[in-house]
Design an enzyme around this catalytic site. Structure first.
Site, PDB file in Angstrom:
ATOM      1  N   GLU A 187      -1.933  -9.455  48.228  1.00 48.20           N
ATOM      2  CA  GLU A 187      -3.268  -9.921  47.854  1.00 48.20           C
ATOM      3  C   GLU A 187      -4.219  -9.715  49.033  1.00 48.20           C
ATOM      4  OE1 GLU A 187      -5.386 -13.915  45.968  1.00 48.20           O
ATOM      5  OE2 GLU A 187      -3.593 -14.117  47.193  1.00 48.20           O
ATOM      6  N   ARG A 214      16.145 -13.330  48.652  1.00 50.73           N
ATOM      7  CA  ARG A 214      16.848 -13.859  47.480  1.00 50.73           C
ATOM      8  C   ARG A 214      17.584 -12.774  46.712  1.00 50.73           C
ATOM      9  NH1 ARG A 214      12.285 -17.599  47.824  1.00 50.73           N
ATOM     10  NH2 ARG A 214      11.029 -16.034  46.758  1.00 50.73           N
TER      11      ARG A 214
END
Lengths: 255, 182
Positions: free
Chosen positions: A179, A142
């Protein structure tokens, strides 16, 4: 690009960020790595923030370095720019994507509004033109949407920062933590030269892990990262602090 | 309306900036690397300008760009001609409701997706990518747009590999490219 938003109800912090190790006693500047950011007691983020729903004026704070902020004089610095609320209103929030508990900020709806998309680019261009910025680096994918129009308007080159094995030539890589596990971003060798002034662009900053890795990549080749610029910030995830000395400029803050 | 602008003086500059990387992603392939074009602000601007000059004022309301290099060329064109930009993405990247189009690769299949509601019936659209090879991906992109009732006016790419005959795969839809690479 894959974006990991760690958002489990009241604790939107990754396990790695929630309990940072104690900074060394003689640390002056925050060490920028993916697992630790040591706050400096005199640290102030030298950034202009345009909140979409707060009208409290944010004073311009200057860093000791040649930040763009102390040279910028825009109408928008004293009150919210009127273009901001429209931009904010056309960003779609999608619950439970990519997984339960996450509110995903979808900029594709912004791209469908020709004026709002134009205004988004203009707000960045107004800030960065004539600031001697020669490189705009955009983070896949993006960042590829917002970076090139900005680069074209300010006369800078555009450098894509990509996931592994996408760039065909010789690359340098920077690993960063997710994570669960790690990821890498890559840049072509020779795309930038030492001493160039650069911006790093992405649609959104969450934990700041990816931006942090991008800053390290550019600094490794001797480039000065003047500022990171994103359309959206998720302030609760504290990405701004993670960027250390590097200023962050965003249009919309989504708490 | 299929054409390539080999007489425009800007073309030579653009072509000279594209780097060819041998044996990527696998032996025998000569990869056309546009990242070096993006390092030359004038050549990059000329690239966008050539497309904008062709499409401005033609009532095109949608520019669809194919992930990921179509995201580099599509938005500047869209912004200049006043069209919306619609990203066509690999599976599971778009967060909202999508429609998908599967297509065949040399080995196996892949899929391209578009958000439902991004494009309305009757809209005139361009499909943009950096390069057309076999035409498989562009074909899938066109189908996505046509399935929602859009009119694909043209496909636009910086580079064509004519030996791979992608142009023929477009079911008669026009293709416009700046540079051919044999």
């Amino acid at each position: 690009m894959r974006r990991v938003l760690i958002f489990s109800s009241p604790n939107p912090i990754t396990p790695q960020l929630s309990t940072p190790p104690t900074p060394p006693v003689n640390a002056v500047f925050p060490i920028r790595n993916c697992r630790w950011i040591g706050p400096s007691t005199s640290f102030q983020p030298p950034v202009l923030r345009l909140h979409n729903y707060q009208r409290t004026p944010t004073p311009l704070l200057c860093s000791a370095t040649d930040s763009v902020t102390n040279q910028t004089k825009m109408a928008s610095q004293d009150e919210q720019d009127p273009r901001i609320s429209k931009i904010s209103s056309v960003i779609r929030v999608i619950p439970n994507f990519p997984k339960p508990g996450i509110l995903f900020q979808d900029i594709t709806t912004l791209l469908l509004d020709t004026k709002a998309f134009r205004d988004t680019i203009d707000l960045f261009v107004e800030r960065y033109r004539e600031k001697d910025i020669s490189v705009v680096a955009g983070i896949e994918a993006r960042g590829f949407i917002f970076g090139p129009p900005i680069a074209l308007a300010i006369g800078a080159k555009f450098v894509p920062l990509r996931k592994p094995n996408k760039l065909p030539g010789e690359v340098i890589s920077e690993e960063y933590s997710l994570e669960y596990g790690t990821d890498k971003i890559e840049m072509h060798v020779g795309a930038m030269q030492a001493g160039e002034r650069a911006l790093i662009i992405d649609d959104l900053v969450a934990t700041g892990g990816t931006l942090c890795a991008a800053i390290r990549l550019l600094e490794r080749v001797g480039v000065h990262v003047v500022e990171c610029a994103c359309v959206i910030e998720l302030p609760e995830l504290k990405g701004r602090e993670r960027l250390g000395d590097t200023p962050l400029f965003v249009l919309v803050s989504s708490a | 309306m299929s054409a390539h602008r080999d007489t425009d003086p800007r073309i030579h500059g653009i072509q000279s900036k594209i780097r060819v990387v041998p044996n990527f992603p696998k032996p025998g392939i000569m990869f056309q690397d546009i990242t070096t074009l993006l390092l030359d602000p004038k050549a990059f601007k000329d690239t966008v300008d050539l497309f904008v000059e062709r499409y401005k004022g033609k009532d095109i309301s949608v520019v669809a760009g194919i992930e990921a290099r179509g995201f580099i060329f599509g938005p500047p064109i869209a912004l200049e001609i006043g069209a919306k930009f619609v990203p066509l993405r690999k599976p599971k990247k778009l967060p909202g409701k999508v429609i998908s189009e599967e297509y065949v690769l040399e080995y196996g299949r892949d899929c391209l997706e578009m958000h439902v509601g991004a494009v309305e019936p009757g809209e005139r659209a361009l499909v943009v990518d950096d390069l057309i090879a076999t035409g498989g991906t562009l074909c899938a992109a066109m189908k996505l747009l046509e399935r929602v009732g859009a009119d694909v006016v043209e496909c636009a790419c910086v580079i064509e590999l004519p030996d791979l005959k992608g142009r023929e795969r477009l079911n008669g839809k026009p293709l416009y490219v700046l540079v051919e690479s044999h």
